[in-house]
Design a protein around this motif. Structure first.
Motif, PDB file in Angstrom:
ATOM      1  N   LEU A  80       0.838  -1.194   0.000  1.00 33.68           N
ATOM      2  CA  LEU A  80       0.000   0.000   0.000  1.00 33.68           C
ATOM      3  C   LEU A  80       0.876   1.248   0.000  1.00 33.68           C
ATOM      4  N   ARG A  81       0.546   2.207  -0.855  1.00 31.88           N
ATOM      5  CA  ARG A  81       1.307   3.461  -0.920  1.00 31.88           C
ATOM      6  C   ARG A  81       0.329   4.622  -1.050  1.00 31.88           C
ATOM      7  N   PRO A  82      -0.054   5.234   0.080  1.00 33.01           N
ATOM      8  CA  PRO A  82      -0.961   6.385   0.016  1.00 33.01           C
ATOM      9  C   PRO A  82      -0.239   7.627  -0.482  1.00 33.01           C
ATOM     10  N   ALA A  83      -1.001   8.582  -0.980  1.00 34.08           N
ATOM     11  CA  ALA A  83      -0.430   9.867  -1.351  1.00 34.08           C
ATOM     12  C   ALA A  83       0.254  10.488  -0.141  1.00 34.08           C
ATOM     13  N   HIS A  84       1.431  11.083  -0.364  1.00 35.74           N
ATOM     14  CA  HIS A  84       2.142  11.746   0.730  1.00 35.74           C
ATOM     15  C   HIS A  84       1.495  13.079   1.094  1.00 35.74           C
ATOM     16  N   ASP A  85       0.885  13.728   0.126  1.00 35.24           N
ATOM     17  CA  ASP A  85       0.185  14.993   0.380  1.00 35.24           C
ATOM     18  C   ASP A  85      -0.963  14.713   1.348  1.00 35.24           C
ATOM     19  N   PRO A  86      -0.919  15.269   2.548  1.00 36.53           N
ATOM     20  CA  PRO A  86      -1.917  14.897   3.558  1.00 36.53           C
ATOM     21  C   PRO A  86      -3.318  15.433   3.274  1.00 36.53           C
ATOM     22  N   THR A  87      -3.460  16.272   2.245  1.00 38.21           N
ATOM     23  CA  THR A  87      -4.804  16.729   1.884  1.00 38.21           C
ATOM     24  C   THR A  87      -5.493  15.743   0.938  1.00 38.21           C
ATOM     25  N   LYS A  88      -4.734  14.787   0.400  1.00 41.90           N
ATOM     26  CA  LYS A  88      -5.284  13.858  -0.586  1.00 41.90           C
ATOM     27  C   LYS A  88      -5.794  12.590   0.082  1.00 41.90           C
ATOM     28  N   THR A  89      -6.776  11.963  -0.540  1.00 45.67           N
ATOM     29  CA  THR A  89      -7.339  10.718  -0.007  1.00 45.67           C
ATOM     30  C   THR A  89      -7.382   9.655  -1.102  1.00 45.67           C
ATOM     31  N   TYR A  90      -6.206   9.348  -1.627  1.00 43.05           N
ATOM     32  CA  TYR A  90      -6.082   8.240  -2.575  1.00 43.05           C
ATOM     33  C   TYR A  90      -4.749   7.546  -2.314  1.00 43.05           C
ATOM     34  N   GLY A  91      -4.611   6.363  -2.866  1.00 41.28           N
ATOM     35  CA  GLY A  91      -3.363   5.629  -2.737  1.00 41.28           C
ATOM     36  C   GLY A  91      -3.346   4.464  -3.702  1.00 41.28           C
ATOM     37  N   TYR A 117       3.190  12.772   6.571  1.00 37.65           N
ATOM     38  CA  TYR A 117       3.281  14.208   6.827  1.00 37.65           C
ATOM     39  C   TYR A 117       1.900  14.767   7.135  1.00 37.65           C
ATOM     40  N   CYS A 118       1.895  15.817   7.952  1.00 34.26           N
ATOM     41  CA  CYS A 118       0.625  16.412   8.348  1.00 34.26           C
ATOM     42  C   CYS A 118       0.381  17.800   7.759  1.00 34.26           C
ATOM     43  N   TYR A 119       1.349  18.317   7.020  1.00 32.07           N
ATOM     44  CA  TYR A 119       1.206  19.636   6.423  1.00 32.07           C
ATOM     45  C   TYR A 119       1.477  19.544   4.919  1.00 32.07           C
ATOM     46  N   PRO A 120       0.644  20.193   4.121  1.00 35.85           N
ATOM     47  CA  PRO A 120       0.797  20.079   2.670  1.00 35.85           C
ATOM     48  C   PRO A 120       1.907  20.965   2.124  1.00 35.85           C
TER      49      PRO A 120
END
Length: 467
Positions: free
Chosen positions: A254-265, A464-467
């Motif tokens: 599993l590899r989610p998007a690193h951008d914490p505003t995104k909800t895909y992976g 990460y928690c900040y975009p």
């Protein structure tokens, strides 16, 4: 006055991480298939200006045998800066290293030394008693501590597998992470969308389904994992199960998007029992729930029966066997390891629903045995398996061993031992082997290299928690 500052290898955003200094060392878990010698943590010099570049410069033998080291991780990473569970003054110092066969977990100190030091051993009994699990597989640092996935249950039970939570300072096993499991039984990888309180898990099989090799009857019976599970990260309860279809066997990395505003992976699937193809899927929000879509299909390649191991001879083809994927920190590039065909593919995933292939390299492979340019005339066994990407996305490290019994099954004449570095230019440019960096053969002292971690972090170690 002492001024407390966060670890300089913690980055609030993916953009900051991508601009960080290059790694100087790579830590590689290596195991002894015969289980007569200790497994080890090997350390490679990754500084191109060093006279030791591309060689093994550190080595730590573990105190026991029969561990089969697997997917290890840092005790702390950039998620320590998240405001919901801040631990900014912890230090990225310790490697948490699980033994998939022994159920031991090792804590290795990397500070001020090239060869890490074993400072703690978590015995199988503690993992079983405190969390109810065995066969630890993957480690991630995250909110409230260290998360460790496990394939098996305790006290001889096959399952369910799940996640154990460890204290990030003392490394004691705190307990089982799940409070409401729902239908989840099989386990493998896990990751999260940390800002959205969502955790995602995938499925492989129970210990008896994997430890002696791929079981053909179970594969054709569609008994291996083929689902993704979505969880409430805070409440630790199961929310939704999404079935990819039982023909898609072994939904693993599993590899989610690193951008914490995104909800895909992205999720990799090892094989389809219908045509031996492999695939990559995208999970994404769908209204209030989650959905998946297949976005990459990789077909099997025909091959003469005499070049195939017994398990594949009836099919006359080599399946790609996608056993690892990795997403660059800027979420622009996905690397896909085809361990069976010996191919590493690169895709532009700027639009995650429409990947575009931008590069391919061949090395090893069941039938191909492609050479490395640094070792002409030497056919290679194994194929690109574990893949790790530097924070800036310019360097890719691939090792060739999957899991001892599976190595022997698909490469019965020997899987060998090698690790390659690939230079990958941004924007889909050059994609080439680094001929100065190819530890192989005796460099590994008879062990098989598996997973790699890079000093200061890499593309699959931090959230990460900040975009």
């Amino acid at each position: 006055m002492t001024l407390w500052k966060p670890d300089p290898t913690f980055y609030p955003s993916p953009r900051d991480a991508a601009a960080a200094p290059p790694e100087k060392l790579a830590y590689v878990a290596a195991f002894d298939r015969s289980a007569t010698r200790p497994d080890a943590m090997a350390v490679l010099d990754t500084d191109p200006d060093s006279s030791a570049y591309g060689t093994v410069v550190g080595w730590t033998d573990l105190p026991f045998t029969g561990d089969e080291l697997h997917h290890f991780g840092w005790n702390a990473c950039s998620s320590a800066l998240c405001p919901n569970a801040p631990h900014p003054h912890t230090e990225r110092r310790y490697l948490i290293v699980p033994g998939l066969r022994s159920s031991r977990i090792y804590v290795l100190d990397t500070k001020d030394r090239v060869s890490p030091e074993v400072v703690k051993v978590i015995e199988p009994e503690e993992l079983a008693e405190r969390a109810g699990y065995s066969r630890p597989h993957t480690v991630h640092c995250g909110p409230e501590g260290l998360y460790v996935s496990a394939l098996g249950g305790a006290d001889g039970r096959e399952g369910p597998g799940g996640i154990a939570l460890l204290d990030h300072t003392s490394f004691e096993v705190l307990g089982q992470w799940e409070t409401e499991r729902g239908p989840q039984y099989l386990a493998y990888d896990f990751w999260w969308h940390i800002n959205h309180d969502v955790l995602v898990t995938s499925e492989w099989g129970t210990p008896s389904m994997i430890e002696n090799g791929l079981v053909g009857e179970l594969l054709l019976g569609r008994k291996y994992g083929h689902r993704l599970h979505f969880w409430d990260l805070r409440k630790r309860r199961h929310v939704q199960e999404v079935d990819l279809g039982d023909q898609y066997q072994m939904a693993l990395e599993l590899r989610p998007a690193h951008d914490p505003t995104k909800t895909y992976g992205f999720a990799g699937v090892v094989v389809s029992v219908e045509d031996l193809s492999a695939s990559v899927w995208v999970w994404h929000r769908d209204g209030k729930g989650w959905a998946v879509r297949k976005v990459i299909d990789i077909p099997a390649e025909p091959a003469p029966a005499e070049l195939l191991p017994p398990i594949l001879q009836p099919f006359g083809a080599v399946p790609p066997l996608v056993t690892d994927i990795d997403l660059s920190v800027d979420d622009s590039t996905l690397y896909v390891s085809c361990w069976g065909t010996g191919e590493l593919k690169r895709f532009d995933v700027t639009d995650p629903f429409n990947p575009v292939e931008t590069g391919s390299l061949r090395i090893g492979g069941i039938a191909g045995r492609a050479e490395h340019p640094a070792a002409p005339g030497v056919p290679l066994s194994g194929g690109p398996q574990m893949v790790e990407v530097s924070r800036d996305g310019k360097r890719v490290y691939v090792s060739n061993s999957l899991y001892g019994a599976w190595d022997d099954q698909f490469y019965p004449d020997g899987v060998g031992a090698w690790l390659a570095k690939i230079d990958s230019a941004p924007g889909g440019g050059a994609f080439t082997f680094d001929t100065r960096f190819f530890p192989h053969g005796d460099d590994w002292r008879g062990l098989r290299p598996h997973q790699t971690r890079l000093s200061g972090g890499d593309a699959s170690s931090d959230s990460y928690c900040y975009p």
